[in-house]
Design a protein around this motif. Structure first.
Motif: not given
Length: 140
Positions: A111-126
């Protein structure tokens, strides 16, 4: 003799709607010698036997085959090759194609093609991913 012929039924285990196998409703199989996914929890597999009944729930919309426990065989051990193949398949579902991070969960690639951080900038928990190897280490 004619009565015995009427009791014979041709069973097609791959046709769930033929009505030739006994059907149990949810929680009605009771303490029988039959199991579905419980075989796996017991360390067993059907082992080539045909299903002997079905169990249904949700008004017949969901169902599963029931197998005899006494005819089940032990599960086969997972080989290193199979483990590697499963890890490769999971890596494809967990790795972002943009930033190459491998997450500990499947990411929405369809659906998005990538993780949320790459898609819309939502920071991912390290703590939720493994960072990709440094590029200079790949060239060596």
């Amino acid at each position: 003799m004619a009565d015995q012929d009427q009791d014979l039924v041709d069973v097609d285990p791959h046709d769930p709607g033929d009505g030739s196998l006994p059907v149990f409703r949810w929680r009605q199989a009771g303490r029988t010698n039959l199991a579905t996914r419980q075989l796996r929890e017991m360390g067993l597999r059907p082992g080539g036997q045909e299903p002997v009944a079905r169990i249904e729930c949700r008004g017949g919309k969901r169902w599963a085959w029931l197998y005899r426990i006494d005819l089940a065989k032990p599960k086969l051990p997972t080989t290193l090759a199979k483990e590697a193949a499963l890890d490769k398949a999971m890596a494809a579902r967990q790795t972002c194609s943009t930033c190459r991070r491998r997450y500990f969960h499947c990411i929405p690639l369809k659906t998005l093609g990538s993780c949320l951080e790459c898609f819309d900038g939502t920071p991912a928990d390290p703590a939720s991913y493994i960072a990709p190897p440094a590029k200079h280490l790949l060239a060596a």
